[in-house]
Enzyme design. Structure first.
Site, mmCIF file in Angstrom:
data_model
loop_
_atom_site.group_PDB
_atom_site.id
_atom_site.type_symbol
_atom_site.label_atom_id
_atom_site.label_comp_id
_atom_site.label_asym_id
_atom_site.label_seq_id
_atom_site.Cartn_x
_atom_site.Cartn_y
_atom_site.Cartn_z
ATOM 1 N N GLU A 1 0.830 -1.201 0.000
ATOM 2 C CA GLU A 1 0.000 0.000 0.000
ATOM 3 C C GLU A 1 0.867 1.254 0.000
ATOM 4 O OE1 GLU A 1 -2.601 -0.444 3.443
ATOM 5 O OE2 GLU A 1 -2.603 -2.620 3.132
ATOM 6 N N GLU B 1 -9.858 5.757 2.929
ATOM 7 C CA GLU B 1 -10.215 4.946 4.106
ATOM 8 C C GLU B 1 -10.169 5.838 5.331
ATOM 9 O OE1 GLU B 1 -8.340 1.288 6.796
ATOM 10 O OE2 GLU B 1 -7.506 1.709 4.827
#
Length: 421
Positions: free
Chosen positions: A225, A336
């Site tokens: 990520e 997120e």
């Protein structure tokens, strides 16, 4: 002479007083030894993380950036990397339509503006060193434990086709993403709009990132990520920061943010992972982008990362992973947040710009030029791009496609509002 006579009651009271005193002393000692043990553990951890620097730079945001010899970085604490020969550049570099040196757009607001990191104002690291954000005692003490410092909690990956929405909501994480699945992916790229979302509580965060995922969503999930995040818990402030993350067991024991464990090998002397990005975009004002590309070197098998125009940061060695040793099975792009509110209530922590996607350019946050890397090491437009959000009244996502931005989407939201209790 008469002896001193003590009644049973007085003896019992005396015994209780002694017992209480002894318990108090024992507890005080235990507390003190507990604190000193924790301090010892923290100091030991800091010694592991903060390597001996050839130079240190004080950043205006309070960070200290240490210029550490490239061979002394945390990656080489890993037993498998003791004799590893650093690869100073990738063997192959993906090519595609939206290469940074082939900007297809002529509109000024679409061009990527170079985003310096704040610490650059006060110096730079020399070739042969890498910039590392120094970890302070107070940083580690904010974590739930020394062991969990720099690690994400379990179940933080969005499950677009999950039939268990309760499971998602219990994890306290909410997303607004675009994704592809059902093929073999060898990398991903996007240009990401940078903002500074407001965070309601210290233990919450807001991020925008790319996920490269391998395996099932069970205990052995592999993930790489990268993106930007605001995380008061991790960094002690509300600055927008460049970050990376990896795990090979669904965030349980392996992996970490940035360089907070051994794994990622950095080769770049200019970009510090975890350092502040400045400037950031403003509502109805100037917009700022960062480009992130992650791809697999078909020769060595390592996963490489590039930040912006040609800044190759480094690589995740292939042995760190199980499923990702071959390819990724899913790519996700998007936002997120952590929602720490209980009983179905929502945080007012913002995602992206804190505005809903329908507000559009200079108001809502976006990802543009979304691409995947295929087996021939070419950047291609994603096929079958889907979108997913748990609760669109809180955070939403809207995709689009045009000649300038390729595949793109606006995303984000304010969290708590009249339609999101």
């Amino acid at each position: 002479m008469g002896g001193v006579h003590l009644s049973k009651e007085k003896l019992a009271r005396g015994f209780l007083v002694c017992l209480c005193l002894w318990s108090f002393i024992s507890l005080s000692y235990a507390a003190r030894s507990g604190v000193s043990k924790q301090k010892f553990e923290v100091k030991k951890h800091l010694k592991r993380l903060n390597k001996l620097a050839v130079k240190s730079i004080q950043s205006p945001d309070g960070d200290i950036i240490d210029c550490v010899p490239i061979t002394k970085q945390p990656a080489f604490d890993h037993p498998y990397l003791k004799d590893h020969k650093i690869q100073m550049k990738p063997n192959y570099h993906p090519e595609g339509l939206f290469d940074d040196n082939k900007v297809s757009s002529t509109r000024s607001e679409d061009k990527e503006t170079h985003i310096p990191q704040l610490w650059h104002r006060y110096g730079k690291c020399e070739e042969g060193t890498i910039p590392m954000r120094r970890t302070k005692e107070v940083d580690v003490l904010r974590a739930s434990s020394v062991k969990r410092y720099g690690k994400k909690k379990h179940r933080t990956v969005p499950l677009p086709k999950s039939a268990e929405p309760d499971l998602i909501n219990q994890s306290g994480h909410q997303h607004a993403i675009a994704y592809v699945e059902g093929d073999k992916y060898y990398g991903a790229k996007a240009t990401i709009n940078v903002w500074e979302p407001k965070i309601q509580q210290q233990n919450e965060f807001s991020l925008s990132q790319i996920w490269l995922l391998g395996g099932s969503f069970g205990q052995d999930l592999n993930s790489i990520e990268a993106g930007w995040q605001v995380s008061p818990d991790l960094y002690g402030d509300n600055n927008t920061r460049l970050f990376t993350y990896w795990t090979s067991d669904a965030y349980q024991a392996t992996g970490c943010y940035n360089l907070l464990c051994s794994g990622f090998i950095q080769i770049n002397s200019d970009i510090a992972m975890g350092a502040s990005i400045s400037p950031v975009s403003g509502y109805r004002n100037s917009q700022y982008d960062i480009s992130i590309l992650i791809w697999k070197d078909p020769k060595e098998g390592h996963w490489w990362m590039q930040f912006g125009n040609g800044n190759v940061l480094g690589y995740w060695p292939s042995f760190l992973f199980s499923y990702l040793t071959e390819s990724a099975s899913m790519i996700e792009w998007g936002g997120e947040v952590v929602n720490s509110q209980a009983d179905g209530h929502h945080t007012s922590t913002q995602m992206g710009s804190g505005r809903f996607p329908e507000e559009g350019f200079s108001k809502a946050s976006y990802f543009r030029n979304i691409q995947v890397v295929d087996s021939s090491n070419n950047l291609k437009a994603p096929k079958g791009l889907g979108t997913f959000t748990e609760q669109s009244n809180c955070y939403d996502v809207q995709p689009g496609n045009n000649d300038d931005w390729g595949h793109y989407f606006y995303y984000g939201g304010p969290g708590k509002n009249e339609n999101c209790p």
